[in-house]
Enzyme design. Structure first.
Site, PDB file in Angstrom:
ATOM      1  N   ARG A  66      62.689  39.984  31.476  1.00  0.00           N
ATOM      2  CA  ARG A  66      62.191  39.970  30.093  1.00  0.00           C
ATOM      3  C   ARG A  66      62.994  40.795  29.099  1.00  0.00           C
ATOM      4  O   ARG A  66      62.682  40.798  27.911  1.00  0.00           O
ATOM      5  CB  ARG A  66      60.722  40.418  30.023  1.00  0.00           C
ATOM      6  CG  ARG A  66      59.762  39.545  30.817  1.00  0.00           C
ATOM      7  CD  ARG A  66      59.659  38.147  30.250  1.00  0.00           C
ATOM      8  NE  ARG A  66      58.593  37.375  30.898  1.00  0.00           N
ATOM      9  CZ  ARG A  66      58.729  36.128  31.321  1.00  0.00           C
ATOM     10  NH1 ARG A  66      59.887  35.502  31.200  1.00  0.00           N
ATOM     11  NH2 ARG A  66      57.716  35.495  31.874  1.00  0.00           N
ATOM     12  N   ASN A  96      66.589  33.301  30.729  1.00  0.00           N
ATOM     13  CA  ASN A  96      65.796  32.902  29.545  1.00  0.00           C
ATOM     14  C   ASN A  96      65.220  34.101  28.796  1.00  0.00           C
ATOM     15  O   ASN A  96      64.032  34.174  28.514  1.00  0.00           O
ATOM     16  CB  ASN A  96      64.687  31.917  29.928  1.00  0.00           C
ATOM     17  CG  ASN A  96      63.634  32.511  30.845  1.00  0.00           C
ATOM     18  OD1 ASN A  96      63.889  33.501  31.530  1.00  0.00           O
ATOM     19  ND2 ASN A  96      62.444  31.930  30.874  1.00  0.00           N
ATOM     20  N   ASP A 307      59.751  34.223  41.515  1.00  0.00           N
ATOM     21  CA  ASP A 307      59.511  33.746  40.141  1.00  0.00           C
ATOM     22  C   ASP A 307      58.627  34.755  39.392  1.00  0.00           C
ATOM     23  O   ASP A 307      57.725  34.380  38.627  1.00  0.00           O
ATOM     24  CB  ASP A 307      58.896  32.341  40.104  1.00  0.00           C
ATOM     25  CG  ASP A 307      59.070  31.683  38.733  1.00  0.00           C
ATOM     26  OD1 ASP A 307      59.715  32.288  37.849  1.00  0.00           O
ATOM     27  OD2 ASP A 307      58.558  30.569  38.546  1.00  0.00           O
TER      28      ASP A 307
HETATM   29 ZN   LIG Z   1      61.077  27.694  36.528  1.00  0.00          ZN
HETATM   30 ZN   LIG Z   2      61.175  31.156  36.600  1.00  0.00          ZN
END
Ligand SMILES: [Zn+2]
Ligand SMILES: [Zn+2]
Length: 432
Positions: A66, A96, A307
């Site tokens: 993050r 991301n 994840d």
């Molecule tokens: Zn994903």
């Molecule tokens: Zn992910």
């Protein structure tokens, strides 16, 4: 830590060397100095490990740290500490963030935050496309040149076969791996959970398993076409596993991961509308879960990856359809696998360690991690109590607390995590 430290009497499980026996491990100057039932302990400070398991430090192929961008949910430092608490010595940080890790500058920023924290080795993942927009290729070559091995637009699926083909083809030159979040956006859009009997009863929009399987099929075909290295992230559907099994048998260069939550929970767990079970891809049926477990056991799926997806409390406590998907996972991954797969005899402990450490280290190219535990190798180790029972509850070491395992009882507790000889977790507590 003293100059020489000996971990004595642990069951040493090291898939890379095939060792599984009660032994002593001597650590000196950041490296393993000796290992074996009769390893000399002279001059070492002793750490009693009788009844415990000693293994190579765990390696996570898939975490969302993050930072930069959402430091209210997690930072590189808090995630590194959570990783260490969970027994991880290496973590791949998804791209991301805000800004997206699509250039060497963002990669270097994450690296420098990680080396300042010095709690866990962080391997930034590079984006496949600029801004994760699915159109123009990101600076893959430049990022590969500074050592990035894994590329992913995770959070999003690469939307067209053409872009993925180009990425697989281009990455081949650097022996890089293209990792895919397999989900056809046109089928999954607006979906809150797995499409099936429970989505109908709960009145929630579903995402069919086919939204994943279609992309798995496409990507495997493109990996075969290009000869590029493909990694399938967080597989959730039994149909995907069948496609993967066939592709592997045909020699396609593909690896795959599954999360602890997909190995443990199913769509029916959403009956309480608990947003901690809202994950992407969604929890699917008991049959899908069985297929994932079997594929992990027989090696069709290489690795367990968390994840880890921290979210701020106010975001996750929103109405179900507004809440962002994701669960934290670094602090519970090992115990979830021990409790739900090893204890019931679905997979042997060495296979679990292989899936949590040796295999992901190989895929990530994290050569100092995943074993073998042998003289001269970096001392990246975890020591855990496979029997200790605990209840998952706050406070977490992570800055967030959106855990699908909240309130659940698990067996297996990390006692020591050792990063290049440094005790980053000792007696179950992060040292700093
Ligand atoms: Zn994903
Ligand atoms: Zn992910």
């Amino acid at each position: 830590m003293a100059e020489r430290t000996a971990f004595i009497g642990a069951r040493v499980v090291d898939p890379a060397s095939g060792r599984d026996e009660v032994a002593n491990v001597l650590v000196e100057g950041g490296a393993v100095a000796a290992v074996g039932p009769d390893a000399s302990l002279r001059g070492a400070s002793l750490v009693d490990c009788h009844g415990l398991v000693l293994a190579p430090g765990l390696v996570d192929l898939h975490a969302h740290l993050r930072e930069p961008g959402r430091e209210d949910a997690e930072t590189v430092e808090t995630a590194s500490r959570a990783a260490a608490a969970g027994g991880f010595t290496a973590v791949a940080a998804m791209a991301n963030t805000d800004p997206v890790a699509d250039t060497p500058a963002v990669v270097e920023e994450v690296r420098s935050l990680a080396s300042r924290a010095a709690l866990c080795d962080v391997f930034p993942v590079g984006a496949i496309t600029k801004g994760l927009a699915g159109e123009e290729m990101a600076a893959i070559g430049e990022m590969a040149a500074i050592g990035v091995r894994l590329f992913s637009d995770d959070g999003r699926c690469v939307p067209t076969a053409r872009v993925l083909r180009n990425a697989l083809q281009y990455a081949k030159a650097f022996d890089a791996v293209i990792a895919e979040h397999c989900e056809d956006p046109s089928l999954a859009e607006g979906g809150q959970m797995h499409e099936g009997i429970h989505s109908y009863t709960l009145g929630l929009t579903g995402k069919p398993a086919e939204s994943e399987e279609i992309v798995v099929f496409r990507d495997l075909a493109l990996a075969r076409l290009t000869g590029g290295r493909l990694h399938l992230q967080h597989l959730s559907a039994g149909g995907s596993v069948e496609l993967l099994r066939r592709a592997r048998a045909a020699g396609v260069r593909v690896t795959a991961e599954v999360t602890p939550h997909h190995l443990v929970f199913v769509d029916e767990d959403l009956v309480t509308y608990d947003t901690n079970f809202k994950v992407n891809p969604p929890l699917r049926t008991p049959e899908d879960r069985e297929a994932l477990r079997a594929a992990l056991a027989d090696g069709t799926i290489d690795a367990v990856a968390t994840d880890h997806a921290p979210h701020a409390v106010e975001d996750k406590e929103a109405e179900f359809d507004q809440a962002p998907p994701g669960t934290i996972g670094l602090e519970t991954a090992l115990a979830a696998v021990l409790t739900h797969l090893v204890e019931p005899g679905l997979i042997p402990l060495p296979r679990a360690i292989e899936a949590l450490s040796t295999a992901p280290a190989r895929i990530l190219g994290a050569s100092g991690h995943g074993g073998p535990i042998e003289p001269g190798r970096p001392a990246n180790l975890v020591v855990f109590d496979p029997r200790a029972e605990w209840v998952v509850e706050p406070p977490f070491v992570s800055r967030s607390r959106n855990s699908a395992f909240l309130g659940k009882s698990l067996r297996g507790k990390v006692i020591h995590t050792v990063l290049r000889g440094e005790p980053v977790v000792g007696d179950g507590k992060p040292r700093r």
